[in-house]
Design a protein around this motif. Structure first.
Motif, short mmCIF file in Angstrom:
data_model
loop_
_atom_site.label_atom_id
_atom_site.label_comp_id
_atom_site.label_asym_id
_atom_site.label_seq_id
_atom_site.Cartn_x
_atom_site.Cartn_y
_atom_site.Cartn_z
N GLN A 191 0.72 -1.17 -0.04
CA GLN A 191 0.02 0.09 -0.04
C GLN A 191 1.00 1.28 -0.05
OE1 GLN A 191 -2.68 -1.58 3.47
NE2 GLN A 191 -4.08 -0.41 2.09
N ARG A 192 2.00 1.07 0.20
CA ARG A 192 2.94 2.18 0.33
C ARG A 192 4.46 1.86 0.02
NH1 ARG A 192 1.10 1.05 4.68
NH2 ARG A 192 -0.77 2.52 4.20
N PHE A 193 5.16 2.81 -0.42
CA PHE A 193 6.76 2.66 -0.19
C PHE A 193 7.30 3.52 0.56
CE2 PHE A 193 5.63 1.09 -4.65
CZ PHE A 193 6.35 -0.18 -4.69
N VAL A 194 8.50 3.17 1.44
CA VAL A 194 9.26 3.79 2.04
C VAL A 194 10.66 3.90 1.42
CG1 VAL A 194 10.11 4.67 4.55
CG2 VAL A 194 7.84 3.65 4.19
N LEU A 195 10.92 4.84 1.07
CA LEU A 195 12.46 5.00 0.06
C LEU A 195 13.60 5.40 0.88
CD1 LEU A 195 10.70 5.53 -3.41
CD2 LEU A 195 11.05 3.40 -2.37
N TYR A 196 14.66 4.94 0.86
CA TYR A 196 15.86 5.37 1.17
C TYR A 196 17.00 5.23 0.26
CZ TYR A 196 13.95 5.30 5.93
OH TYR A 196 12.96 5.73 7.15
N HIS A 197 17.97 6.36 0.29
CA HIS A 197 19.27 6.57 -0.52
C HIS A 197 20.37 6.66 0.47
CE1 HIS A 197 22.19 7.42 -3.40
NE2 HIS A 197 22.03 8.70 -2.90
N LYS A 198 21.01 5.59 0.70
CA LYS A 198 22.10 5.65 1.73
C LYS A 198 21.64 6.04 3.09
CE LYS A 198 25.71 6.75 -1.56
NZ LYS A 198 26.51 8.01 -1.81
N GLU A 230 19.36 7.74 3.65
CA GLU A 230 18.27 9.25 3.53
C GLU A 230 16.97 9.17 3.00
OE1 GLU A 230 21.56 11.15 1.13
OE2 GLU A 230 23.02 11.03 2.45
N ILE A 231 16.17 9.80 3.60
CA ILE A 231 14.58 9.45 2.99
C ILE A 231 14.57 10.14 1.70
CG2 ILE A 231 13.79 11.71 4.08
CD1 ILE A 231 11.92 8.59 4.10
N VAL A 232 13.72 9.49 0.78
CA VAL A 232 13.39 9.81 -0.53
C VAL A 232 12.15 9.93 -0.51
CG1 VAL A 232 13.63 9.62 -2.98
CG2 VAL A 232 15.31 8.92 -1.43
N THR A 233 11.38 10.90 -1.28
CA THR A 233 9.83 11.19 -1.02
C THR A 233 9.31 11.01 -2.37
OG1 THR A 233 10.15 13.68 -1.33
CG2 THR A 233 9.95 12.64 1.16
N LEU A 246 1.36 -3.69 -10.49
CA LEU A 246 0.58 -3.65 -9.25
C LEU A 246 -0.66 -3.33 -9.22
CD1 LEU A 246 3.30 -2.10 -6.89
CD2 LEU A 246 3.09 -4.60 -7.43
N ASP A 247 -1.39 -2.90 -10.51
CA ASP A 247 -2.73 -2.52 -10.70
C ASP A 247 -3.04 -1.41 -9.61
OD1 ASP A 247 -3.05 -4.58 -12.61
OD2 ASP A 247 -3.13 -5.91 -11.12
N ARG A 248 -2.33 -0.48 -9.12
CA ARG A 248 -2.49 0.37 -8.35
C ARG A 248 -1.38 1.34 -8.26
NH1 ARG A 248 -2.56 -1.80 -2.12
NH2 ARG A 248 -4.25 -3.03 -2.88
N GLN A 249 -1.82 2.77 -7.94
CA GLN A 249 -0.98 3.54 -7.74
C GLN A 249 -0.31 3.55 -6.43
OE1 GLN A 249 0.02 6.16 -10.36
NE2 GLN A 249 1.89 6.01 -8.89
N VAL A 250 0.93 3.23 -6.11
CA VAL A 250 1.33 3.04 -4.68
C VAL A 250 2.04 4.30 -4.22
CG1 VAL A 250 2.91 1.79 -2.98
CG2 VAL A 250 1.61 0.59 -4.99
N GLN A 251 1.58 4.90 -3.04
CA GLN A 251 2.40 6.25 -2.54
C GLN A 251 3.63 5.96 -2.19
OE1 GLN A 251 0.61 7.82 1.21
NE2 GLN A 251 -0.21 5.75 1.97
N VAL A 252 4.24 7.05 -2.01
CA VAL A 252 5.66 7.07 -1.36
C VAL A 252 5.54 7.93 -0.07
CG1 VAL A 252 8.08 7.86 -1.47
CG2 VAL A 252 6.73 7.00 -3.49
N GLN A 253 5.67 6.97 1.10
CA GLN A 253 5.52 7.58 2.35
C GLN A 253 6.42 8.86 2.71
OE1 GLN A 253 2.97 6.66 4.74
NE2 GLN A 253 3.46 8.42 5.89
N GLU A 254 6.12 9.89 3.46
CA GLU A 254 7.01 10.75 3.89
C GLU A 254 7.12 10.45 5.52
OE1 GLU A 254 6.37 14.69 2.96
OE2 GLU A 254 5.66 14.28 0.92
#
Length: 565
Positions: A302-309, A311-314, A328-336
């Motif tokens: 239902q969501r992605f939590v993205l990091y680069h080294k 560091e948070i990526v939004t 995935l048949d859906r638009q998955v949000q990127v969590q802040e």
């Protein structure tokens, strides 16, 4: 006593009747006496009934919470059974609640050994409850009796005791729970003590976490799990330049850290050395979501939590967003995230992208992505056989700016010239910068041989038919300085069922001013334009075309139904 009174009055009434024939006046007296006896009998009978009911009622008052139904029906036995069943159900529920509390106390005891003596309270409650249930079973008789009312009253009292004890246990659990909440320790997402070392089952990102790979699937960590002892993952911090200022922790689901929020559903957490904008970098990191879906009853995050080294990526690039939307048949949000902790009901952590994923699993995953992207973009199946001749579609996929062709038109003329020598061969020149996502999917689905410079646009080979061919070209200096990164599209061709037909490495161009500094030299050559050797390019193209012609089988049709549709 009341029976003697009734007998005496009846005797007097009988003697009056005998003398009733003697006089009219005496007859009236007799009739009156009879009436008095009857009335008195009714009054006394009603009084006795009232007294009996009053005794029952007084017991029912003491048991009014559990036995109120007994006051409303004349079917005493039926109501008694209903009330008893209700009490048993409530006792069962209390027993279940006590069991739950006991389990939670045992969990708490692991952190607070001094609380173990409190478990005796739970044992005594269970014993008392069992005794009450046995009493109820022993007291069941064919007809209603005062003993049953007493049993129900006792049962009600025991239930109240259980409620009181449960209240005390809950208060104790609140105290222990507060300790558990405040004992959650947050650690830096980026562990500087590990430097850049990657061990077999851990990295400096969440360095306390061990990964696992099962049945050929990518390495991952899942929370909550047996390995985490049922704890869930919590994240905190939104720093975009220093991963040591962002942190993670593990907490019991019922005892989250202060001021935290629980995030429902499945969350996919990823850390990447690269960004999420470049199509290749983003795709190689995040398509694991498609793998997870295939292996877990088509469940999508239902969501992605993205990091680069660390560091948070939004945000992520539009290309990878489109790939994931299709897969995935859906638009998955990127969590802040911010300074307030977020704890995730279910979390999958990937730190190595497709690491340790078996080749058959990779091919199956990209088969699904190819199929779903074509369905998403409404790409119709193309006609590959015309008048008995197998068509061969050759696409020169050009770039602008960094690593573009020095002379695009000349390269196009050489490739097109060789194509024209082969029956059924069709050539076209495309520029990736001018195409939407679905236009790129459509172009690749109709391409059999792809010619392009090394770059992110080659990621589009995942939409080509399996068995197609890829020809890759490099600027000067890549062989010496690029390391393993220069082979990523060799790998991708293998993962997607394509044939990587080798490379052309330009030898023309300026030399590195500091040849001893390999890193600096690679930066010097990395994004230079690509020249060509006309003779080599013509021969190479001809050989690839011949190999393609000689293949006896092709996968030229897409399945009617994609996985997880």
């Amino acid at each position: 006593m009341w029976a003697n009174v009734i007998a005496t009055m009846q005797a007097k009434s009988g003697s009056s009747v005998v003398r009733g024939h003697e006089a009219k006046k005496s007859k009236c007296v007799t009739v009156n006496a009879v009436i008095v006896v009857l009335v008195a009998t009714m009054i006394i009978t009603q009084f006795l009934e009232f007294e009996r009911k009053s005794n029952v009622f007084s017991i029912k008052i003491r048991n009014k919470e559990s036995c109120a139904e007994l006051q409303k029906s004349e079917s005493k036995r039926s109501e008694f059974q209903q009330v008893k069943s209700s009490l048993k159900l409530e006792n069962d529920q209390l027993a279940s609640e006590l069991g739950t509390l006991r389990t939670r106390l045992e969990d708490a005891a692991k952190c607070f050994p001094n609380s173990s003596d409190k478990l005796e309270v739970g044992d005594s409650h269970l014993a008392c409850l069992e005794e009450v249930l046995v009493l109820g079973k022993k007291k069941i008789v064919p007809t209603h009796s005062n003993d049953e009312d007493v049993a129900l009253a006792n049962c009600s009292e025991e239930i109240q005791k259980q409620r009181d004890q449960i209240g005390a246990l809950k208060r104790e659990m609140d105290v222990l729970g507060d300790h558990l909440r405040r004992s959650v320790d947050f650690l830096p997402l980026r562990d500087v003590n590990m430097g850049s070392i990657y061990e077999e089952d851990r990295t400096w990102f969440m360095s306390t976490v061990r990964e696992r790979s099962e049945n050929g699937n990518p390495e991952l960590s899942y929370f909550p799990s047996e390995g985490s002892n049922g704890k869930i993952l919590c994240l905190k911090g939104g720093n975009r330049s220093n991963g040591t200022l962002n942190s993670y922790a593990f907490a019991w689901p019922n005892y989250l850290p202060p001021n935290s929020s629980l995030v429902a559903g499945l969350s996919l957490i990823s850390d990447s050395f690269y960004d999420y904008i470049n199509p290749w970098h983003g795709m190689s990191t995040l398509v694991v979501a498609a793998s997870w879906r295939m292996e877990n009853q088509c469940e999508a995050p239902q969501r992605f939590v993205l990091y680069h080294k660390g560091e948070i990526v939004t945000s992520m690039g539009s290309y990878i967003s489109s790939v994931l939307l299709a897969a995935l048949d859906r638009q998955v949000q990127v969590q802040e995230l911010g300074d307030t902790p977020l704890c995730f009901e279910k979390a999958v952590v990937y730190r190595r992208g497709l690491g340790h994923m078996s080749l058959p699993k990779r091919i199956a995953m990209f088969d699904m992505i190819r199929c779903k992207a074509r369905k998403f973009c409404k790409i119709a199946e193309s006609q590959r056989i015309i008048e008995g001749i197998r068509t061969i579609n050759v696409t020169l996929f050009s770039r602008t700016g960094a690593r573009s062709f020095k002379n695009e038109s000349l390269v196009a003329s050489v490739v097109a010239g060789e194509c024209n020598k082969v029956p059924g061969c069709k050539f076209r020149l495309l520029r990736s910068v001018n195409l939407s996502f679905c236009e790129q999917v459509e172009a690749m689905s109709r391409t059999d041989i792809l010619v392009s410079v090394h770059g992110a646009q080659l990621t589009n080979m995942i939409f080509m038919e399996k068995g197609s061919s890829v020809m890759e070209m490099f600027p000067k200096g890549w062989l010496e300085g690029a390391g393993v990164g220069q082979y990523v599209f060799h790998w991708l061709a293998s993962w997607t069922g394509m044939n990587h037909e080798g490379t052309y490495r330009d030898s023309e161009g300026p030399d590195c001013p500091n040849p001893q500094e390999q890193t600096l030299c690679f930066s010097f050559h990395k994004d230079r334009q690509v020249g060509h050797n006309q003779t080599f390019l013509a021969q190479w193209t001809s050989e690839v075309l011949t190999k393609f012609q000689n293949r006896t089988s092709f996968e030229t049709s897409q399945p009617s139904t994609c996985p997880c549709t």
